[in-house]
Design a protein around this motif. Sequence first.
Motif, PDB file in Angstrom:
ATOM      1  N   UNK A  47       0.843  -1.121   0.092  1.00  0.00           N
ATOM      2  CA  UNK A  47       0.049  -0.220  -0.059  1.00  0.00           C
ATOM      3  C   UNK A  47       0.923   1.201  -0.157  1.00  0.00           C
ATOM      4  N   UNK A  48       1.796   1.281   0.741  1.00  0.00           N
ATOM      5  CA  UNK A  48       2.668   2.488   0.970  1.00  0.00           C
ATOM      6  C   UNK A  48       3.703   2.865  -0.151  1.00  0.00           C
ATOM      7  N   UNK A  49       4.210   1.652  -0.841  1.00  0.00           N
ATOM      8  CA  UNK A  49       5.013   1.817  -1.951  1.00  0.00           C
ATOM      9  C   UNK A  49       4.296   2.097  -3.317  1.00  0.00           C
ATOM     10  N   UNK A  50       2.893   1.384  -3.331  1.00  0.00           N
ATOM     11  CA  UNK A  50       1.895   1.797  -4.347  1.00  0.00           C
ATOM     12  C   UNK A  50       1.534   3.260  -4.372  1.00  0.00           C
ATOM     13  N   UNK A  51       1.235   3.883  -3.213  1.00  0.00           N
ATOM     14  CA  UNK A  51       0.487   5.049  -3.094  1.00  0.00           C
ATOM     15  C   UNK A  51       1.442   6.312  -3.204  1.00  0.00           C
ATOM     16  N   UNK A  52       2.831   5.978  -2.967  1.00  0.00           N
ATOM     17  CA  UNK A  52       3.759   6.655  -3.304  1.00  0.00           C
ATOM     18  C   UNK A  52       4.418   6.983  -4.705  1.00  0.00           C
ATOM     19  N   UNK A  53       4.188   5.643  -5.367  1.00  0.00           N
ATOM     20  CA  UNK A  53       4.529   5.717  -6.723  1.00  0.00           C
ATOM     21  C   UNK A  53       3.551   6.313  -7.708  1.00  0.00           C
ATOM     22  N   UNK A  54       2.340   5.996  -7.150  1.00  0.00           N
ATOM     23  CA  UNK A  54       1.139   6.371  -7.937  1.00  0.00           C
ATOM     24  C   UNK A  54       1.230   7.874  -7.987  1.00  0.00           C
ATOM     25  N   UNK A  55       1.436   8.378  -6.704  1.00  0.00           N
ATOM     26  CA  UNK A  55       1.496  10.024  -6.376  1.00  0.00           C
ATOM     27  C   UNK A  55       2.424  10.667  -7.198  1.00  0.00           C
ATOM     28  N   UNK A  56       3.696  10.133  -7.373  1.00  0.00           N
ATOM     29  CA  UNK A  56       4.957  10.596  -8.071  1.00  0.00           C
ATOM     30  C   UNK A  56       4.444  10.669  -9.649  1.00  0.00           C
ATOM     31  N   UNK A  57       3.736   9.565 -10.048  1.00  0.00           N
ATOM     32  CA  UNK A  57       3.420   9.431 -11.441  1.00  0.00           C
ATOM     33  C   UNK A  57       2.265  10.479 -11.642  1.00  0.00           C
ATOM     34  N   UNK A  58       1.654  10.876 -10.851  1.00  0.00           N
ATOM     35  CA  UNK A  58       0.446  11.640 -11.093  1.00  0.00           C
ATOM     36  C   UNK A  58       1.081  13.345 -11.027  1.00  0.00           C
ATOM     37  N   UNK A  59       2.089  13.512 -10.362  1.00  0.00           N
ATOM     38  CA  UNK A  59       2.852  14.606 -10.451  1.00  0.00           C
ATOM     39  C   UNK A  59       3.530  14.829 -11.674  1.00  0.00           C
ATOM     40  N   UNK A  60       4.070  13.959 -12.231  1.00  0.00           N
ATOM     41  CA  UNK A  60       5.036  13.992 -13.439  1.00  0.00           C
ATOM     42  C   UNK A  60       4.083  14.103 -14.569  1.00  0.00           C
ATOM     43  N   UNK A  61       2.908  13.477 -14.565  1.00  0.00           N
ATOM     44  CA  UNK A  61       1.861  13.768 -15.585  1.00  0.00           C
ATOM     45  C   UNK A  61       1.240  14.990 -15.645  1.00  0.00           C
ATOM     46  N   UNK A  62       1.133  15.529 -14.486  1.00  0.00           N
ATOM     47  CA  UNK A  62       0.633  16.923 -14.211  1.00  0.00           C
ATOM     48  C   UNK A  62       1.418  17.949 -14.996  1.00  0.00           C
ATOM     49  N   UNK A  63       2.563  17.749 -14.897  1.00  0.00           N
ATOM     50  CA  UNK A  63       3.860  18.669 -15.532  1.00  0.00           C
ATOM     51  C   UNK A  63       3.539  18.629 -16.858  1.00  0.00           C
ATOM     52  N   UNK A  64       3.623  17.250 -17.416  1.00  0.00           N
ATOM     53  CA  UNK A  64       3.487  16.860 -18.830  1.00  0.00           C
ATOM     54  C   UNK A  64       2.175  17.705 -19.382  1.00  0.00           C
ATOM     55  N   UNK A  65       1.267  17.458 -18.699  1.00  0.00           N
ATOM     56  CA  UNK A  65      -0.227  18.236 -19.398  1.00  0.00           C
ATOM     57  C   UNK A  65      -0.063  19.570 -19.404  1.00  0.00           C
ATOM     58  N   UNK A  66       0.415  20.133 -18.377  1.00  0.00           N
ATOM     59  CA  UNK A  66       0.480  21.637 -18.064  1.00  0.00           C
ATOM     60  C   UNK A  66       1.505  22.245 -19.290  1.00  0.00           C
ATOM     61  N   UNK A  67       2.639  21.507 -19.438  1.00  0.00           N
ATOM     62  CA  UNK A  67       3.529  22.071 -20.496  1.00  0.00           C
ATOM     63  C   UNK A  67       2.956  21.731 -21.936  1.00  0.00           C
ATOM     64  N   UNK A  68       2.227  20.667 -22.076  1.00  0.00           N
ATOM     65  CA  UNK A  68       1.682  20.268 -23.486  1.00  0.00           C
ATOM     66  C   UNK A  68       0.547  21.547 -23.719  1.00  0.00           C
ATOM     67  N   UNK A  90       4.323  12.120  -1.314  1.00  0.00           N
ATOM     68  CA  UNK A  90       4.216  12.270   0.089  1.00  0.00           C
ATOM     69  C   UNK A  90       2.618  12.328   0.606  1.00  0.00           C
ATOM     70  N   UNK A  91       1.884  12.938  -0.309  1.00  0.00           N
ATOM     71  CA  UNK A  91       0.508  12.792  -0.077  1.00  0.00           C
ATOM     72  C   UNK A  91      -0.212  11.574  -0.154  1.00  0.00           C
ATOM     73  N   UNK A  92       0.288  10.708  -1.370  1.00  0.00           N
ATOM     74  CA  UNK A  92      -0.242   9.503  -1.400  1.00  0.00           C
ATOM     75  C   UNK A  92       0.121   8.391  -0.204  1.00  0.00           C
ATOM     76  N   UNK A  93       1.442   8.701   0.412  1.00  0.00           N
ATOM     77  CA  UNK A  93       1.771   8.081   1.588  1.00  0.00           C
ATOM     78  C   UNK A  93       0.850   8.508   2.736  1.00  0.00           C
TER      79      UNK A  93
END
Length: 444
Positions: A47-68, A90-93
């Motif tokens: 749960x912890x690792x999955x939440x953190x990885x999911x959160x990190x992926x969301x953050x990176x995706x947001x940057x890509x969308x904003x720039x695009x 961190x918020x995912x955790x």
Amino acid sequence: MRRRTVLHWFYNINIIDGPLPIVLWSLAAVGVLLLLIRRPTRRWLLVAVGSMLGGAALGLALVIVVDMTGVVGVPLPTPTAPWLAAMFAAIGLAIASFTKSSRRRKVIAVGLVVFSLLSAGLGINAGFGIDRTIGSALGVSTQEAIEGLDGPKPLDTATTPAAPLYASWEPPADMPTTGKTGLLTGSNAITSSAGFAPREASIYLPPAAQVANAPALPLVVMMMGQPGNPQPDFIAAALDEVAARNKGLAPIVIIADQLGDPDTDPVCADSARYGGVDTYFNKDIVAYAKKTLHILQDPQYWTIAGYSNGGACAFTWAAKYPEIWGNIIDISGNEWPGDENEAAAIADGYGGDANAFAAAKPASWLEKNKGKFAAHMAVFTAGENDPEYTQFAASNAALAETAGFTTKNYVVPGADHVVTALRGGLPYAFTELYPRLGLAAPTP
């Protein structure tokens, strides 16, 4: 008095180089560690690792969308992606830690969310590098009122000197080593005459302006970007750097507000909605400068300058008013005012008149005033890592050169659109402009 002192201290807290970011980043890190330290069951690790990885992926995706999508208007600074990834991880955790946990862990989780948001905000702000204090980030000026301006003076009739100032000026022993900045407020405020409500302007007085029998100096009117504040920090630092190589000589600079509100863009025009922005800069500030400051009067010594949104205004007004502005400095300027959202610019700035909007573009004014720019100079700069605005600079430099300007176009190595563009562009621009202003010998 005590309340004002405490507020002044609070607004002046440095949020880039001071201890506040380190404290907040440390608290966020401690929160992560406290939530990670628990009995390592298989389920919890997943749960912890999955939440953190999911959160990190969301953050990176947001940057890509904003720039695009270009919703911010400029490429996001490089630190944005890791900060958003870390924040969402961190918020995912924290969210994962709410499940089947004690009250203590829930309190820590809430704290982690808060400190993660603040930490990422400060980290991203440091990447932009423009707002260096809490006051600047909140749009609150912490400048003190300028001292040394005695109020209105008789009109200074100084025009073209018989010889360049650098050749005749010998600085006195008591000349300060750096310039002085302050707020133009109270009796020194610039009055807006046509309904525009600007935030108070500030001023930079170079070392040579702070001595007895100071020489008449060139004038620069500078604008920052949008959102942004009429703060003198960046141009003061650039001119202190160049003045140190040139006997303390530099222009006097008025840093003025072309927005009124950091969340609005009046597109450098007089309008029913925003009032007389054009009038404020090209009538009110001009009259104030001539009446109040010890400056040279010939347009050869007057420069309209701007960064980003302000750069678009500078180019527009230099093209429209060649009898006022002899020079342009355009740091990472938009191609023309309102180019980010032309529909809103036409509706808000021109009452829905698309023809009036087109006629107000710099290219139109350059055509209308053809033949009036032979003795004018324009300096355009943009960051190497800011391809859209590098193209804007090249395009506008070509327009200016065709119209008759002596033109320089400089790509700032390694710079993006924000603080690096200012720190690299302003010193270059003034170094190029100094010989024309009589502040340095011509380069071989």
